[in-house]
Scaffold this motif. Sequence first.
Motif: not given
Length: 760
Positions: A419-431, A511-517, A617-626
């Motif tokens: 529920g943290a938003g992995k699928s929605a966050s991954g859409n920014t790269i996949l799209l 080539k993008l190999l995307w593995v979910d879960e 350093n890590p940066v706190l980012v909110r993924a663009d939502y689609y």
Amino acid sequence: MTEQPTASNPDRTTLATITYLHGAGPATDTSAPAAAPALGGTSDTTDKAAVVESARRILEGTVTKTAGDPSKPEDPDFDVFDDSPLIPAWARSGKGWAMYSGVFYRARVRGYRRWVRRQRTDRGHVAQFRRGRRRVQDWVRGFEGVQLQAIAHQAHIAAAEARSAARTARYTPSLMQNKKLAAQQQADRTQTVAMQAIGEHKRLKATRRRAYGLRLGVAYGPPAAAIAAGYAQAGWLGATAGSLVTFSGGAFAGRHQITEETDWSADWRSLGDGDAMTAPMLDECFRAAKVIGGDESLAIIQMPMLDVRGAWSTIVDLPPGIPAKKAMRGHAELASAFGVEEAQLSISKNKSKGARAGRLELYVSKDLPFTGDVAPGPLLALEGAANFWGRIQIGPDVRGLAISISVVERSGLVGGEPGAGKSASGNTILLAAALDPRVILWLADGKGGGDLEPFEGLCECYEGAADPEAFDEMLDAAILDMKNRYALLKKLGKRKVTEDLSNKHPELRQKLLWVDELMLYTTDEEFGKKITKKLRNLVSRGRAAGIITFCATQKPGSDVVDTSLRDLLSIRWALRCTTPEASDTILGKGAAASGYSAKTIEPEMRGAGLLWAEGSNPVLVRADYYSDDEVTLLLERAYDLRAKAGTLPAGPRSLADQLRETGEDEGQVLAVLVDVFGAYDQAAKADDESAAVDWLPGTVLVDALQAAGLAISPEKLARLVVREADEKRKRAWEDSTSALNGYPLTSVLRAVETKYGLTA
């Protein structure tokens, strides 16, 4: 020279520069001015006196102004702002007024909280009312009681003496005339004194009763009248108002006399209460968080500033010997000292020119970040195709600045709790990859929930059934493709794939190999270790060949992702986690101890995560939502782009087509046999959906081969399609009067797999 201007403020010491023009004379003197002294000075006493007199007149302000150029102001004001501060233009805009309103509101809230804290002290209004009630009661009693008690005491004593004297006079014998007479006289005197004391007591008692009643009416009459009048006018609401007025009067009467210095504004200052960030506040907060000592202070490099979003930012230097990571480890303590949530406070090392190990950049948001409305994603405004070789915009940081990354020769890991938003966050790269028609998509959905299903039509290889065996075969094909790419690179004399090279040679497209879960695949008992080993091979060697691998999972611990694989994934994106340890499994060991923990991300901040990509350093980012509709729209656009570019995947090929592509005669024969079985099976299902054709006579197969232009004898067919003993049994066929010799479908498929390694 300088002149002290006259003004209403006697303390002002600003000096205004003026110029003395020779020839100007005093306003009240019409005589010709003295000649100016020659350059270089002179020893003439008269000339010196003229200069001194001129200076005196200037200081007294009696010099007349000389007419000058009318195009220039006669009195230029070198301080047009006077004592007013410089206010930026945005402060007068709508956002500025909203900021002012927010400051006013927070100040009122802070004042109310301070009032509540005050009520627990002896200066609280309830304590004041009690004190006022005692004071009023003491005033009502007055001082007459003391006098009345004193005269009553005297009357009691006089009465006792009178009774004693009367008793003595009564019992004195008459024979003792002198003593009896003296006793009678003493009794008369004491009786007179007693009567006077009793009379004075009665008078004072009556006087006290009148004064007490008068003061009682003055003290309690108005409150009683106010309550009664309020009740008569407005019922219980009016009586309540009257009671509040009475309470206010009592609190006023009992107000505390301040004998010591008390400053309620000197209590703890915090940004959460609406206070401004200042250098003293920063020192106090860092001391409270135990980052610096009680006698140490910060060096302010950039003064605290308030932006249009109501957030405070500053750059500070820690005292010598204190590293920045100590302050970052005290993130929670500093947030508590500032009076805000942990997610509102952003602490990072300053990387500008001249940065040092003890320099920090602080950013404190007005509200919890990433909880407002989400702005439309940038891909929606993209008119043409995307460029996956360039930078990919991920989303805004806490300041609202867009963060982008490059995935060229990189690999990534996305993790977080459910529920943290992995699928929605991954859409920014996949799209972004889908909108670049040059990118080859290979997707595997270990969840099996359909999150990647909209991308299936754009994929050359797709595994959506959460089948570890199928994913293992996908990795075999990816490794084979990687070897072919390196063979082509070696032939071309190149070391790695570049954008220009991939444009010239379509075989080297990204080539993008995307593995979910990923957890479902790597924890499988039969294929888990094989999959981990193949993924490690692909991630470590595939980058230069243009193969980009991204993995997403809930908790990439060592039991889910082997550390040898996890450490190779260079881009880390930690979404909300339940524990600092879970955050460290994504960002790396020690990240939480250094102040970077995804546990501080609140549940309301969906899609927000710590992105560790290119910086130190890590940066706190909110993924663009689609949204789902926006994803569908973008994928339709991607389909059109790929159709025009000719890069749409051909889709799954039938077994017969794969056999024909071999180019061999035996492959053509087997392809015809597969088609014949398929045609008979389809015809049978037209009459009965449950029907299936798994056997055909040899004569039917030979006739079909000859009709396709393939001359083959029954003996040659028998040698090509080898049957087992039980498969050679004759069977009845349609209207034939005798059983016929034939071939089962299983024998044909076995021959295909044995000779070409293909399966249906």
